[in-house]
Enzyme design. Sequence first.
Site, mmCIF file in Angstrom:
data_model
loop_
_atom_site.group_PDB
_atom_site.id
_atom_site.type_symbol
_atom_site.label_atom_id
_atom_site.label_comp_id
_atom_site.label_asym_id
_atom_site.label_seq_id
_atom_site.Cartn_x
_atom_site.Cartn_y
_atom_site.Cartn_z
ATOM 1 N N GLU A 108 66.982 25.662 8.081
ATOM 2 C CA GLU A 108 66.231 24.973 7.023
ATOM 3 C C GLU A 108 65.011 24.309 7.655
ATOM 4 O O GLU A 108 65.053 23.958 8.824
ATOM 5 C CB GLU A 108 67.074 23.837 6.406
ATOM 6 C CG GLU A 108 68.366 24.276 5.798
ATOM 7 C CD GLU A 108 69.353 23.112 5.644
ATOM 8 O OE1 GLU A 108 68.924 21.947 5.643
ATOM 9 O OE2 GLU A 108 70.551 23.403 5.526
ATOM 10 N N LYS A 110 62.695 21.258 8.698
ATOM 11 C CA LYS A 110 63.010 19.858 8.989
ATOM 12 C C LYS A 110 61.944 19.021 8.301
ATOM 13 O O LYS A 110 60.779 19.001 8.719
ATOM 14 C CB LYS A 110 62.995 19.633 10.498
ATOM 15 C CG LYS A 110 63.432 18.245 10.907
ATOM 16 C CD LYS A 110 63.593 18.185 12.423
ATOM 17 C CE LYS A 110 64.183 16.890 12.905
ATOM 18 N NZ LYS A 110 63.498 15.692 12.446
ATOM 19 N N ASP A 112 59.726 15.973 7.133
ATOM 20 C CA ASP A 112 59.278 14.827 7.909
ATOM 21 C C ASP A 112 59.097 13.618 6.991
ATOM 22 O O ASP A 112 58.022 13.365 6.473
ATOM 23 C CB ASP A 112 57.954 15.179 8.598
ATOM 24 C CG ASP A 112 57.632 14.194 9.688
ATOM 25 O OD1 ASP A 112 58.494 13.348 10.005
ATOM 26 O OD2 ASP A 112 56.517 14.254 10.221
ATOM 27 N N ARG A 131 68.917 5.139 6.436
ATOM 28 C CA ARG A 131 69.699 5.409 7.629
ATOM 29 C C ARG A 131 70.007 4.139 8.425
ATOM 30 O O ARG A 131 71.093 3.959 8.941
ATOM 31 C CB ARG A 131 68.929 6.386 8.509
ATOM 32 C CG ARG A 131 69.692 6.898 9.676
ATOM 33 C CD ARG A 131 68.881 7.974 10.353
ATOM 34 N NE ARG A 131 68.661 7.609 11.738
ATOM 35 C CZ ARG A 131 69.559 7.756 12.688
ATOM 36 N NH1 ARG A 131 70.719 8.289 12.427
ATOM 37 N NH2 ARG A 131 69.309 7.385 13.907
ATOM 38 N N TYR A 220 69.886 17.961 1.687
ATOM 39 C CA TYR A 220 70.272 19.022 2.616
ATOM 40 C C TYR A 220 71.660 18.882 3.229
ATOM 41 O O TYR A 220 71.996 19.581 4.174
ATOM 42 C CB TYR A 220 69.242 19.155 3.736
ATOM 43 C CG TYR A 220 68.847 17.843 4.397
ATOM 44 C CD1 TYR A 220 69.777 17.066 5.072
ATOM 45 C CD2 TYR A 220 67.535 17.407 4.343
ATOM 46 C CE1 TYR A 220 69.419 15.876 5.672
ATOM 47 C CE2 TYR A 220 67.158 16.213 4.941
ATOM 48 C CZ TYR A 220 68.111 15.454 5.599
ATOM 49 O OH TYR A 220 67.752 14.283 6.191
ATOM 50 N N LYS A 307 61.776 21.480 17.246
ATOM 51 C CA LYS A 307 60.542 20.816 16.824
ATOM 52 C C LYS A 307 59.349 21.726 17.114
ATOM 53 O O LYS A 307 59.245 22.273 18.216
ATOM 54 C CB LYS A 307 60.357 19.497 17.573
ATOM 55 C CG LYS A 307 61.486 18.510 17.333
ATOM 56 C CD LYS A 307 61.272 17.692 16.087
ATOM 57 C CE LYS A 307 60.299 16.609 16.315
ATOM 58 N NZ LYS A 307 60.767 15.271 16.229
ATOM 59 N N CYS A 401 32.018 -5.737 31.060
ATOM 60 C CA CYS A 401 32.706 -5.834 29.779
ATOM 61 C C CYS A 401 31.721 -5.623 28.626
ATOM 62 O O CYS A 401 30.684 -6.280 28.573
ATOM 63 C CB CYS A 401 33.368 -7.203 29.646
ATOM 64 S SG CYS A 401 34.133 -7.431 28.036
ATOM 65 N N CYS A 404 31.575 -9.169 26.590
ATOM 66 C CA CYS A 404 31.048 -10.438 27.094
ATOM 67 C C CYS A 404 30.197 -10.272 28.350
ATOM 68 O O CYS A 404 29.631 -11.239 28.850
ATOM 69 C CB CYS A 404 32.198 -11.412 27.363
ATOM 70 S SG CYS A 404 33.161 -10.972 28.817
ATOM 71 N N CYS A 419 38.769 -7.067 31.874
ATOM 72 C CA CYS A 419 37.747 -8.107 31.838
ATOM 73 C C CYS A 419 38.418 -9.411 32.258
ATOM 74 O O CYS A 419 39.393 -9.828 31.637
ATOM 75 C CB CYS A 419 37.183 -8.220 30.422
ATOM 76 S SG CYS A 419 36.255 -9.740 30.177
ATOM 77 N N CYS A 424 36.657 -14.158 26.619
ATOM 78 C CA CYS A 424 36.033 -12.974 26.025
ATOM 79 C C CYS A 424 36.612 -12.793 24.608
ATOM 80 O O CYS A 424 37.833 -12.820 24.425
ATOM 81 C CB CYS A 424 36.352 -11.796 26.935
ATOM 82 S SG CYS A 424 35.798 -10.227 26.324
HETATM 83 S S1 IVH Z 1 70.816 17.615 8.688
HETATM 84 C C1 IVH Z 1 74.224 15.444 11.080
HETATM 85 N N1 IVH Z 1 68.768 18.859 7.687
HETATM 86 O O1 IVH Z 1 66.134 14.939 10.764
HETATM 87 C C2 IVH Z 1 72.801 15.687 10.891
HETATM 88 N N2 IVH Z 1 68.379 16.765 8.732
HETATM 89 O O2 IVH Z 1 66.441 14.306 13.627
HETATM 90 C C3 IVH Z 1 72.419 15.745 9.461
HETATM 91 N N3 IVH Z 1 66.043 16.016 8.654
HETATM 92 O O3 IVH Z 1 68.204 12.150 10.442
HETATM 93 C C4 IVH Z 1 70.993 15.999 9.279
HETATM 94 N N4 IVH Z 1 65.278 17.746 7.543
HETATM 95 O O4 IVH Z 1 66.499 12.611 8.594
HETATM 96 C C5 IVH Z 1 69.187 17.770 8.342
HETATM 97 N N5 IVH Z 1 67.054 20.071 6.700
HETATM 98 C C6 IVH Z 1 67.465 18.985 7.345
HETATM 99 C C7 IVH Z 1 66.597 17.947 7.724
HETATM 100 C C8 IVH Z 1 67.086 16.849 8.431
HETATM 101 C C9 IVH Z 1 64.968 16.584 8.100
HETATM 102 C C10 IVH Z 1 66.024 14.729 9.381
HETATM 103 C C11 IVH Z 1 67.133 13.776 9.042
HETATM 104 C C12 IVH Z 1 67.831 13.478 10.340
HETATM 105 C C13 IVH Z 1 66.770 13.835 11.323
HETATM 106 C C14 IVH Z 1 67.394 14.159 12.643
#
Ligand code: IVH
Length: 675
Positions: A108, A110, A112, A131, A220, A307, A401, A404, A419, A424
């Site tokens: 899936e 991730k 942000d 969280r 998710y 990432k 600087c 000053c 400095c 200053c």
């Molecule tokens: S699963 C047990 N799925 O990423 C772990 N997390 O770095 C459950 N996040 O704290 C998380 N997209 O805030 C999961 N498709 C996704 C996600 C996701 C973003 C975030 C989430 C988590 C953080 C971990």
Amino acid sequence: MEERILALRQELEHHNYLYYVLSQPVIGDCDYDMLMKELERLEKEYPWLADANSPTQRVGSDINLEFQQVRHRYPMLSLDNTYSKGELADFDARVKKELTEECRYVCEPKYDGLSVSLTYRDGALLRAVTRGDGIQGDDVTANVRTIRSVPLRLQGNDFPEEFEIRGEIVMPHSTFEKLNAERMEAGETPFANPRNAASGTLKMQKSAQVAKRPLDCFLYFLLGETLPSNSHYENLEKAREWGFKIPPYAAVCHTIDDISTFIAGWDRERNNLPFDIDGVVIKVDNLSQQKQLGMRAKSPRWAVAYKFPAERVETLLESISYQVGRTGTVTPVANLSPVRLAGTTVKRASLHNADQIQLLGIRAGDTVYVEKGGEIIPKIVGVNREKRPAHSSPTVFISHCPECGAALQRNEGEAAWFCPDRNCPPQVKGRIEHFISRKAMNIDSLGEGKIEALYDKGLVRIPSDLYRLTAAQITGLEKIITDDEGNRRKISFGTRTVENMLAGIEASKKIPFERVLYALGIRYVGETIAQKLARNFRDIDALAKASYEEMTAIDEIGERIAGSVVDFFAREDNSALVENLKQAGLQLATDEDAFRQKSDILQGKTIVVSGIFSIPRDDIKKIIEEHGGKNAGSISSHTAYLLAGEKMGPEKLKKAESLKIPVISEEEFYRLIEI
Ligand code: IVH
């Protein structure tokens, strides 16, 4: 009338779903508004038929929320990050080695944003919690209710009686850009990125304000005792039927090659999404297998995040300017031709120090590579030599600087020039900015450039000047200031603003000694060290008199810190400052009650606390200290006990067992200290 009200609620909820979850509305705004108005009217007429989950209740209120802390039923873990295909292959190998049966993965994007856990009971939203530290978080239900894609009531009837669903709250680019434009217009600092903006929004005190900044929520992860399926993927499909916004992007993958293809696809596609993603999450699909793989202390073994590499763009370095900080350090800053990078426009980037400029061979007029990693501040990572203009010359770091004019100095072995003149202007202002900052005196009514205005008028030079300000002196002041991004805005001191400022200053007189000590800005004295010094010396006079030897005798106070504290109090201007702060009525001694030791039962004992307890973990740690014990984060042969809560990581337990460290429960702990 009850029937009509119920029908209206259902109909509106359905249109909400079509519009915000499926993006496929079937009626126009005007018709929707008419239905809503009718429902509002009826609910007003028949107040006993009110329902907290009615669609009319999403708009939020202007009551000030104080977020309650709520303990998570299941800890909210984070994910291990990987940055290369090699690390992913390692993950796959570990999983396959552990599992006997074949396994499949679900990939899936991730998202942000910030994670949130929603609890539903009997098909209605019960609670939404951030969280926090993973063990407990803030109850943000009122604010989450305003997010239209979060169902207040579920569809169908095959959902568990009670379950949690977790997801990410994100701010779409469109909301982000509009919000920042408004903030700049109003003279406020823009948010650095959509994630910060989403987080700032969700923590706002008034849910009516949150409702004005449309957020979205992608789910998710389903948790509960009685889930519909043993497959993560199928559970998500089911949750979609109940009305949750489950993005359609999840894909089942069997091999590392499948996963790589998925990643490559999203690395390309992410620029076309209306919100930010920063990687891909890979999860083992089968819940029994997830259980078999188990957890590490903070993250599951059955999932990993990949990432995306930092985004990199090329742009022109127009010029280099120099900024002087609170301690006098001079930082070179690159002024860039504005360029879009990872969702924001970048105009400036830090060049760190003279060595860095030399190392990269950076010259004004160069075309440079700019990167934004996981963090907000962009950095210059190299120069495209092919595009260097014919007549450019090497950068010569300034010798004086820029503020000053003092000749800059550099300490042996340090990279930064500074400095040396404490008068200053940016240093003077910087010390006051630090003094009022959130973790110090927390006078946020003086934020947003107000110090600059007060400084310019000659009203403040040292922090204690703040406590002498009067309404007459500051009402009507105005100033145009330019922020770090080069945006200009006006601040003016109207009656309300002035009242707020003075109230904030007054309230700060109650801030405890340890934070006042931190606020003084003594070099190397961060929050923790300030706490240590406050606890050991109890008041400012004792600390000011303390010798270098007395200080270094304290655990964790080294030579560098002790030297800096002694130097600080040896200066006459600092003694005068302390005297003024005393006169102003600040807390310059510890509140004895706060630190009074209750017993010495745990004297000399180091305890490691792990897992979930019936009270917050920090409270347990405090109790340990009150009884003379010490807390430690990891187990060693010096550990006296491992205090084990629920859902503690198995690794700690293993280590304790191997070192024969006694493991005690919360109850045994209370018995030990005779509570
Ligand atoms: S699963 C047990 N799925 O990423 C772990 N997390 O770095 C459950 N996040 O704290 C998380 N997209 O805030 C999961 N498709 C996704 C996600 C996701 C973003 C975030 C989430 C988590 C953080 C971990």
